[in-house]
Structure formats: C-alpha cells, structure tokens
Enzyme design. Structure first.
Site, PDB file in Angstrom:
ATOM      1  N   LYS A  12       0.918  -1.160  -0.092  1.00  0.00           N
ATOM      2  CA  LYS A  12       0.134   0.133  -0.067  1.00  0.00           C
ATOM      3  C   LYS A  12       0.859   1.359   0.034  1.00  0.00           C
ATOM      4  O   LYS A  12       0.683   2.049  -0.746  1.00  0.00           O
ATOM      5  CB  LYS A  12      -0.884  -0.042   1.306  1.00  0.00           C
ATOM      6  CG  LYS A  12      -1.766  -0.895   1.546  1.00  0.00           C
ATOM      7  CD  LYS A  12      -2.947  -0.884   2.512  1.00  0.00           C
ATOM      8  CE  LYS A  12      -2.277  -0.594   3.773  1.00  0.00           C
ATOM      9  NZ  LYS A  12      -1.515  -1.812   4.454  1.00  0.00           N
ATOM     10  N   ARG A 126      11.913  -5.425   4.813  1.00  0.00           N
ATOM     11  CA  ARG A 126      11.511  -4.093   4.428  1.00  0.00           C
ATOM     12  C   ARG A 126      12.550  -2.941   5.133  1.00  0.00           C
ATOM     13  O   ARG A 126      12.904  -2.959   6.270  1.00  0.00           O
ATOM     14  CB  ARG A 126      10.046  -3.714   4.774  1.00  0.00           C
ATOM     15  CG  ARG A 126       9.765  -2.057   4.706  1.00  0.00           C
ATOM     16  CD  ARG A 126       8.245  -2.002   4.513  1.00  0.00           C
ATOM     17  NE  ARG A 126       7.694  -2.126   5.743  1.00  0.00           N
ATOM     18  CZ  ARG A 126       6.421  -2.092   6.280  1.00  0.00           C
ATOM     19  NH1 ARG A 126       5.465  -1.696   4.880  1.00  0.00           N
ATOM     20  NH2 ARG A 126       5.768  -1.893   7.097  1.00  0.00           N
ATOM     21  N   ARG A 159      11.411  -0.335  10.448  1.00  0.00           N
ATOM     22  CA  ARG A 159      10.364   0.059  11.472  1.00  0.00           C
ATOM     23  C   ARG A 159      10.365  -0.878  12.643  1.00  0.00           C
ATOM     24  O   ARG A 159      10.575  -2.062  12.685  1.00  0.00           O
ATOM     25  CB  ARG A 159       9.005  -0.094  10.650  1.00  0.00           C
ATOM     26  CG  ARG A 159       8.825   1.438  10.025  1.00  0.00           C
ATOM     27  CD  ARG A 159       7.541   1.157   9.131  1.00  0.00           C
ATOM     28  NE  ARG A 159       6.415   0.480   9.785  1.00  0.00           N
ATOM     29  CZ  ARG A 159       5.186   0.652   9.126  1.00  0.00           C
ATOM     30  NH1 ARG A 159       5.046   0.877   8.147  1.00  0.00           N
ATOM     31  NH2 ARG A 159       4.138  -0.117   9.978  1.00  0.00           N
ATOM     32  N   ARG A 170      -0.113  -7.770  13.997  1.00  0.00           N
ATOM     33  CA  ARG A 170      -0.721  -6.580  13.070  1.00  0.00           C
ATOM     34  C   ARG A 170      -1.494  -7.564  11.839  1.00  0.00           C
ATOM     35  O   ARG A 170      -2.852  -6.773  11.367  1.00  0.00           O
ATOM     36  CB  ARG A 170       0.639  -5.805  12.376  1.00  0.00           C
ATOM     37  CG  ARG A 170       1.088  -4.797  13.086  1.00  0.00           C
ATOM     38  CD  ARG A 170       2.334  -4.154  12.472  1.00  0.00           C
ATOM     39  NE  ARG A 170       2.229  -3.648  11.463  1.00  0.00           N
ATOM     40  CZ  ARG A 170       3.217  -3.599  10.360  1.00  0.00           C
ATOM     41  NH1 ARG A 170       4.468  -4.110  10.741  1.00  0.00           N
ATOM     42  NH2 ARG A 170       3.306  -2.968   9.520  1.00  0.00           N
TER      43      ARG A 170
END
Ligand code: AMP
Length: 219
Positions: A12, A126, A159, A170
């Site tokens: 996203k 990531r 992150r 999550r």
C-alpha cells in the site's frame, strides 16, 4: 478520492506514493501520520508509541478526527489518496460522513491482495529512509547504496513494528477488520488485485483501473 486496502506488507505504501506522484495528488498515510505524532515527547506521543510498537490499532476516534481534519482541508482541491484508512467499519462510516458533508461521491477502493506466506518475508526485509520516506526492500528493491538511501544518503531504518512477533499481531488485526470492510465496500467502486507481482506491473494495473474509472466518471 482513492483508498488502498490491504494487509501490512501488501505494498500500500509503495503503490500509494507512486500513484500520488503519477496523478499529482497528495497521499495521506495514517501510519506515517501516527508515527510522526508518536515521536513527540508528550503524553499522547508516548501513548501512541506504545500502541504502534505493539501492533494494535489506534482508537477509531483519534484517527477519524485527524483524517477528517485533513480531508476538509485538502480534499476539495485535487482529491487525495488514503493509505491505511479506513481500517475498521467505524472508520469507513466516518469517512462516508465526511465525504457527504463535502458533497463528494464515494471512494475508489483498491485492494492489494498478497499471499500470507509472502507478507512476513516482505515485512522483515523492508527498510525505510527516515529522511525522504522511500521504502526499500533488501530482497526485491534494495537501495543502490546498500544500507544508505540512494536518494539522500541517509542510513536506512527498520520499522520498530516490522519484527516477526509484532507482524503477527498486525496481521491478526487486519484479518479481524478485513472481511467486514470488504463487505462494506462491496457495492462501491471496489477492485481487488493481485499485489504479488513486481511493483511496476502492480503499479501499471492500478493506473489502468484509475484511468478506466476516471473515464467512466467523465462519460
Ligand atoms: P501502517 O504504516 O499502515 O502499517 O500502520 C502502522 C500502525 O499505525 C498500525 O499497526 C496501527 O497501529 C496504526 N494505524 C495506522 N493506520 C491506522 C488506522 N486507520 N486506524 C488505527 N490504527 C492505525
């Protein structure tokens, strides 16, 4: 108005910022907005930091109020792309009431679908530039400068919520909210696409949908 639905790691963030650049309209990521707030050394900042680090969702009322204020300021201009909102049916209801107050039609909903086994691997590899916000991936989209951002040389970060335990939390939050949201938008301008291809093909598919729906709106 365009909004993205999809699990954490479905792309996203990457796709919404790319679409934002292609269409020349702003993108609001509620995750970025909340991470910004969480850096503040205030009681609210500290509380948010705890929620984000745990992988649970922030209160609907807090997120809805912040998004509503941004939409009232920015939506009547060029439109906006939402990344990560709504995440619950209560948020979708709040969005609808803001849109109707502003005299705007319903959103174009783009749902990126990625197989579960790919998500965890995507998220643990990531990396993010803390300066310009560009999202890299050690496996599929490494920076040309290794651990440093190829745009501005900043040291790339992972992150805090991209660790396996928090990722599972999550994903659980996403699973709980996803089906009701899909049902909510089933009669809207809703498109579900395979988000597992290379990011250029996904981007081209998204742009084609946006072009088709804009063409229909103008017809
Ligand atoms: P994201 O960057 O979209 O993965 O979001 C990171 C975190 O921000 C999530 O795990 C939630 O804790 C919080 N968050 C982002 N968007 C929302 C939202 N619409 N409602 C509640 N919490 C949110």
């Amino acid at each position: 108005m365009i909004l993205f639905l999809g699990a954490p790691g479905s792309g996203k963030g990457t796709q919404s910022s790319r679409l934002s650049a292609q269409l020349g309209i702003p993108c609001l990521s509620t995750g970025d907005m909340l991470r910004g707030e969480a850096k503040r050394n205030t009681a609210r900042g500290r509380k948010l930091r705890g929620i984000l680090a745990s992988g649970s969702l922030v209160d609907d009322s807090l997120v809805c109020a912040a998004v509503d204020a941004r939409l009232r300021r920015e939506l009547p201009g060029n439109g906006i792309i939402l990344d990560g909102f709504p995440r619950t049916v209560a948020q979708a209801n709040s969005l609808d009431s803001t849109l109707s107050d502003l005299g705007m039609g319903g959103p174009l909903v783009l749902h990126l679908d990625v197989p579960r086994e790919r998500i965890v691997s995507r998220l643990t590899s990531r990396r993010l530039c803390p300066t310009c916000g560009t999202i890299f991936n050690l496996k599929s989209r490494p920076s040309w400068l290794g651990s440093y951002c190829e745009n501005d040389g900043a040291l790339l970060m992972q992150r805090e919520d991209d660790t396996e335990a928090v990722i599972l939390r999550r994903l659980k939050e996403f699973d709980r909210a996803c089906a009701p949201l899909i049902k909510y938008y089933s009669r809207a301008n809703y498109y579900r696409l395979d988000g597992d291809g290379d990011s250029e093909s996904v981007s081209a598919a998204l742009l084609a949908i946006v072009g088709r729906t804009a063409g229909r709106a103008a017809a």
